[in-house]
Design a protein around this motif. Structure first.
Motif, mmCIF file in Angstrom:
data_model
loop_
_atom_site.group_PDB
_atom_site.id
_atom_site.type_symbol
_atom_site.label_atom_id
_atom_site.label_comp_id
_atom_site.label_asym_id
_atom_site.label_seq_id
_atom_site.Cartn_x
_atom_site.Cartn_y
_atom_site.Cartn_z
ATOM 1 N N ILE A 192 7.021 -0.856 -4.687
ATOM 2 C CA ILE A 192 6.291 0.374 -4.354
ATOM 3 C C ILE A 192 5.283 0.114 -3.237
ATOM 4 N N GLU A 193 4.615 -1.024 -3.287
ATOM 5 C CA GLU A 193 3.636 -1.352 -2.247
ATOM 6 C C GLU A 193 4.307 -1.509 -0.893
ATOM 7 N N GLU A 194 5.495 -2.108 -0.870
ATOM 8 C CA GLU A 194 6.218 -2.280 0.389
ATOM 9 C C GLU A 194 6.635 -0.925 0.958
ATOM 10 N N ILE A 195 7.122 -0.035 0.097
ATOM 11 C CA ILE A 195 7.494 1.316 0.547
ATOM 12 C C ILE A 195 6.260 2.053 1.054
ATOM 13 N N SER A 196 5.164 1.947 0.298
ATOM 14 C CA SER A 196 3.925 2.628 0.683
ATOM 15 C C SER A 196 3.428 2.152 2.040
ATOM 16 N N LYS A 245 14.134 -0.259 4.879
ATOM 17 C CA LYS A 245 13.346 -1.347 5.463
ATOM 18 C C LYS A 245 12.629 -2.145 4.378
ATOM 19 N N ALA A 246 12.082 -1.445 3.391
ATOM 20 C CA ALA A 246 11.382 -2.120 2.289
ATOM 21 C C ALA A 246 12.336 -3.014 1.512
ATOM 22 N N ALA A 301 0.740 5.554 -6.182
ATOM 23 C CA ALA A 301 2.146 5.170 -6.264
ATOM 24 C C ALA A 301 3.094 6.368 -6.297
ATOM 25 N N GLU A 302 2.581 7.567 -6.495
ATOM 26 C CA GLU A 302 3.463 8.722 -6.718
ATOM 27 C C GLU A 302 4.398 8.987 -5.541
ATOM 28 N N ILE A 303 3.876 9.011 -4.326
ATOM 29 C CA ILE A 303 4.728 9.323 -3.166
ATOM 30 C C ILE A 303 5.776 8.241 -2.940
ATOM 31 N N PRO A 304 5.402 6.949 -2.869
ATOM 32 C CA PRO A 304 6.452 5.929 -2.703
ATOM 33 C C PRO A 304 7.446 5.906 -3.861
#
Length: 330
Positions: A192-196, A245-246, A301-304
């Motif tokens: 999730i952090e990578e997507i964010s 990409k994530a 975290a909701e959006i990612p």
């Protein structure tokens, strides 16, 4: 199973151990780690009096003291400071005045089992000030470290040979409870952090991605009665290159190579369970809510998480698939 499974299982296990058993379990871990490094870790028999030495590395004069309180007389912060002071002062006296343990200390490592919590703050630099004072008193220059089970995790991550981790797990008798299919909060949060981060970079214009190749059509949204979420889903699908990409980044993790697949399978299983009771938009909302419960900050975290779930949706791994007509493939 990969290195991550064994490391995670070992750390979870040792956090659950208190008292003298914690010291004994760390002995097995530290002995295996230092053997892997070509060094020797020894632990004196505590029944005969450890002489302020819970374990040491003979070759480089690194000494350990291990504290796993079963009950507290005072605050944890006070107890840790008192134990650190008593143990270090006692060890210095034994080593430099009584000339035991080869008469030298290079490093003093104090490990506390804080279970699932963090170490108390040291805003007054209590440990640094005490060690500085004792260094002056003894005319020495020892290094020190105060840590918890995170220290053990760091050591285990240095072990590239999975057979060593397997042996530690077997010695601790936890090898059989390593769950390959388990997905921890750490796994989900890292993805999730990578997507964010990719979302932030793309919208700030500092990173570009290739155009995402969509799999599903708008018809899948209709089939699954998600018309009320159509605009949100369509907008996110246009930007799913962010997730691609994530995935490329996290799958390069040297600790284990299938992080995304494990998180994806976790979400698929969660969907399959929830779909027995929920449908349409309710299923979409509860799936997001349930997966967010595994993170430590729902608002961030909701959006990612929506990006991740819609990515899996588009790949046809969750929600009802579109029917493919023979005319579409001929």
């Amino acid at each position: 199973m990969d290195r991550y499974d064994y490391i995670e299982a070992i750390v979870i296990y040792i956090r659950s151990v208190t008292g003298i058993n914690f010291q004994l379990q760390l002995k097995d871990i530290l002995r295996a780690y230092y053997k892997y490094k070509g060094l020797t870790y020894g632990m004196p028999d505590f029944y005969g009096g450890d002489q302020k030495n819970d374990g040491w590395v003979k070759e480089n004069a690194t000494f350990y003291q291990i504290f796993a309180p079963t009950r507290l007389k005072d605050s944890l912060k006070t107890e840790i400071e008192k134990k650190f002071k008593d143990d270090l002062e006692g060890l210095l006296k034994i080593v430099y005045k009584e000339k035991k343990w080869k008469g030298n200390i290079n490093k003093f490592i104090f490990i506390v089992n804080t279970i699932d919590g963090n170490l108390p703050h040291d805003s007054n630099s209590y440990f640094d000030n005490l060690v500085e004072k004792l260094n002056k008193e003894y005319c020495i220059n020892i290094d020190h470290l105060v840590s918890n089970c995170d220290y053990i995790r760091d050591l285990l991550e240095e072990i590239d040979d999975i057979d060593v981790l397997k042996k530690i797990s077997a010695t601790l008798r936890i090898k059989s409870i390593v769950d390959y299919n388990a997905v921890s909060e750490t796994l989900i949060i890292s993805l999730i952090e990578e997507i964010s981060g990719n979302i932030s970079h793309q919208y700030l214009g500092s990173k570009s991605f290739e155009k995402y190749q969509r799999v599903s059509s708008a018809n899948k949204i209709i089939i699954n009665k998600l018309e009320g979420k159509k605009e949100e889903i369509e907008n996110i699908i246009e930007k799913l290159d962010i997730v691609d990409k994530a995935i490329n980044v996290i799958n390069q993790d040297i600790l284990f190579e299938n992080k995304f697949d494990r998180v994806k399978n976790f979400i698929i299983n969660k969907y399959e369970d929830l779909s027995k009771e929920y449908k349409g938009e309710d299923l979409y909302k509860i799936l997001i809510s349930e997966t967010l419960s595994y993170t430590n900050n729902n608002s961030m975290a909701e959006i990612p998480m929506k990006f991740l779930i819609i990515y899996i949706f588009d790949k046809c791994d969750i929600f009802e698939k579109e029917e493919v007509k023979l005319s579409d493939i001929t």
